[in-house]
Design a protein around this motif. Structure first.
Motif, mmCIF file in Angstrom:
data_model
loop_
_atom_site.group_PDB
_atom_site.id
_atom_site.type_symbol
_atom_site.label_atom_id
_atom_site.label_comp_id
_atom_site.label_asym_id
_atom_site.label_seq_id
_atom_site.Cartn_x
_atom_site.Cartn_y
_atom_site.Cartn_z
ATOM 1 N N PHE A 1 0.833 -1.202 0.000
ATOM 2 C CA PHE A 1 0.000 0.000 0.000
ATOM 3 C C PHE A 1 0.868 1.253 0.000
ATOM 4 N N PHE A 2 1.980 1.201 0.720
ATOM 5 C CA PHE A 2 2.902 2.337 0.724
ATOM 6 C C PHE A 2 3.439 2.606 -0.678
ATOM 7 N N LEU A 3 3.829 1.550 -1.403
ATOM 8 C CA LEU A 3 4.348 1.728 -2.757
ATOM 9 C C LEU A 3 3.265 2.230 -3.704
ATOM 10 N N TYR A 4 2.028 1.803 -3.472
ATOM 11 C CA TYR A 4 0.925 2.293 -4.299
ATOM 12 C C TYR A 4 0.711 3.792 -4.062
ATOM 13 N N LEU B 1 3.463 -2.243 -11.369
ATOM 14 C CA LEU B 1 3.383 -0.853 -10.917
ATOM 15 C C LEU B 1 4.037 -0.697 -9.545
ATOM 16 N N LEU B 2 3.783 -1.642 -8.648
ATOM 17 C CA LEU B 2 4.398 -1.595 -7.320
ATOM 18 C C LEU B 2 5.913 -1.760 -7.418
ATOM 19 N N ALA B 3 6.364 -2.628 -8.323
ATOM 20 C CA ALA B 3 7.806 -2.822 -8.494
ATOM 21 C C ALA B 3 8.473 -1.552 -9.009
ATOM 22 N N VAL C 1 11.903 -2.033 1.781
ATOM 23 C CA VAL C 1 11.294 -1.666 0.502
ATOM 24 C C VAL C 1 11.952 -2.433 -0.639
ATOM 25 N N SER C 2 13.255 -2.638 -0.563
ATOM 26 C CA SER C 2 13.952 -3.383 -1.617
ATOM 27 C C SER C 2 13.450 -4.816 -1.700
ATOM 28 N N VAL C 3 13.271 -5.458 -0.548
ATOM 29 C CA VAL C 3 12.755 -6.831 -0.543
ATOM 30 C C VAL C 3 11.357 -6.868 -1.150
ATOM 31 N N GLU C 4 10.521 -5.913 -0.757
ATOM 32 C CA GLU C 4 9.160 -5.851 -1.303
ATOM 33 C C GLU C 4 9.185 -5.601 -2.810
ATOM 34 N N THR C 5 10.082 -4.722 -3.241
ATOM 35 C CA THR C 5 10.177 -4.385 -4.666
ATOM 36 C C THR C 5 10.542 -5.598 -5.499
#
Length: 489
Positions: free
Chosen positions: A94-97, A137-139, A154-158
């Protein structure tokens, strides 16, 4: 197995199994069926529905999101699918969105507010296609965020989102290449184009963008020739066409020739005669501003440049013979093409920033054409004249103007040609300011390339010709000689 257990497998299973009407073994995080079929395993009732906050953002999803940097525009999203809701329940997702809506979406576009399709059209598509477009889009948002604020979480999530994107895309492309199956090309096409921008944002040095671009080329052709085209919203079609034409146009000018490119899509052959779709007046100008007509001409420019290069190579061959009719034909084509480009003017309705950027692209395209066709002794004075005009136009365009994000290729192209220290400083300073403002990694890679080039002995890049006016000026050739791959989109 009891009847109750069977019903539980049917109704408590993951979403992909429900959609496929298959029994789910309820294994988490990925059930056996999704693992076997390379699907993204999503659960409508997991994780917990509780809403809580972290420093990355809220876990709950809101269907109406305010965009602070878009003139108070409000994006009215459709009710998200169950899969999209599950994806955005993750605090980091959600943060990346949110970061996309507030920063990345505006960085990628020359438009703002409701005219910015990266804020209005792309999120709408993402919520409709969460397995592919939303993940990509999130990536992209994560890569962009990390360029300014490196963060391990954030890097792991990306990279997790990027991995899910590639897995879903691989499955979709394989299914699309199967004659017995009919697959919607919109999510696949959009995802491949977003992947092109991911490579740009992270400073692609391995030509990965070409892999995605070839898939996009095939998928766009499929979309434009399909019977469902009339059912797709006009703003979506125009956005995807402009997205593709921009990436293809810049890659055509700086990458390998179409003859050297091969299809990477399963079951598809690369068609070097493929015609890039022409942009209409409906094009939103998210990437091209008011330069649509110029980009429509770019494929012709590059084809003529490649033919001129082959002709020059044959003329240098002592055993070869020059076909006079071919030379005359090339000259006629050059004159006609040069006249079309040089007489083009930005529309009167264009904003000053769009007009200035379009004129800079005009100078860059003309310079590319002239250096390919004219003898170096003739083109040197033209190059200097065009460089001076380019520098004067650059001074009129603020670095924080949205359209300036598209200037990486013209800046590097004229940086390669410049022999004047003050001009080099001006170009390098603009690139440096763009990097600080936009945080797109390809800008930083371009700065490194120019620093290295300017430190090199010109003789080493010009096949032994010492005079500056005969220095090799083809950007693509210079990058190949220096073993450098830069994505300029």
């Amino acid at each position: 197995m009891s009847a109750v257990q069977k019903r539980r497998l049917a109704f408590d299973g993951c979403l992909p199994c429900r959609r496929r009407k298959k029994r789910c073994d309820l294994r988490k995080p990925t059930c056996l069926g999704c693992e076997r079929n390379v699907l993204i395993c999503s659960w409508i009732n997991a994780p917990s529905r509780e809403t809580h906050s972290t420093h990355f953002g809220k876990k709950s999803f809101k269907s109406t999101i305010k965009v602070p940097d878009s003139s108070n525009a409000v994006v009215q999203c459709r009710q998200p699918s169950s899969v999209a809701s599950c994806v955005l329940k993750s605090p980091l997702a959600f943060f990346l969105y949110q970061h996309w809506l507030e920063r990345t979406g505006n960085t990628m576009s020359a438009q703002r507010g409701q005219l910015n399709s990266f804020i209005t059209v792309l999120p709408r598509l993402a919520l409709n296609y969460p397995d592919t477009i939303l993940q990509s889009l999130l990536a992209l948002s994560g890569v962009h965020y990390a360029n300014r604020n490196p963060n391990a979480q954030v890097s792991v999530e990306t990279w997790t989102r990027l991995g899910l994107t590639l897995r879903a895309l691989k499955h979709g492309l394989t299914a699309h290449a199967t004659p017995q199956k009919s697959i919607d090309p919109v999510p696949l096409l959009t995802t491949t184009l977003v992947l092109c921008f991911i490579e740009t944002t992270r400073g692609d040095r391995g030509s990965n963008l070409l892999h995605h671009l070839e898939a996009a080329r095939f998928l766009l052709g499929q979309l434009l020739s399909s019977s469902v085209l009339s059912l797709i919203e006009d703003d979506v079609v125009e956005f995807l066409k402009e997205f593709y034409v921009y990436v293809e146009g810049i890659t055509t000018l700086t990458g390998p020739s179409t003859e050297d490119r091969t299809s990477l899509l399963p079951g598809a052959e690369f068609d070097s005669t493929y015609t890039i779709p022409q942009l209409s007046s409906k094009s939103p100008g998210n990437l091209l501003g008011c330069s649509q007509e110029l980009f429509n001409i770019i494929p012709e420019v590059q084809m003529l440049a490649q033919r001129c290069q082959r002709q020059s190579t044959e003329a240098l061959n002592p055993t070869g013979s020059t076909d006079t009719s071919v030379v005359v034909e090339l000259d006629d084509e050059y004159q006609e093409l040069h006249n079309r480009i040089s007489t083009w003017l930005p529309p009167l309705s264009a904003s000053p920033d769009f007009a200035a950027c379009a004129l800079m692209y005009q100078e860059a395209v003309l310079c590319h054409l002239e250096t390919a066709f004219l003898p170096s002794s003739w083109s040197h004075s033209l190059i200097r004249s065009r460089l001076l005009h380019f520098i004067s136009l650059l001074a009129t365009l603020p670095v924080d103007s949205p359209i300036s994000a598209t200037l990486t290729w013209p800046l590097v192209g004229f940086g390669v040609l410049s022999m004047d220290h003050s001009h080099r400083e001006t170009i390098y300073e603009r690139l440096s300011n763009m990097w600080d403002h936009l945080r797109l990694k390809n800008i930083e890679v371009s700065m490194t390339f120019l620093r290295r080039l300017w430190m090199e002995d010109p003789v080493s890049l010009s096949d032994g010709v010492k005079t500056p006016c005969t220095l090799e000026v083809d950007l693509g050739s210079i990058m190949r000689k220096m073993s450098v791959d830069i994505t300029f989109v």
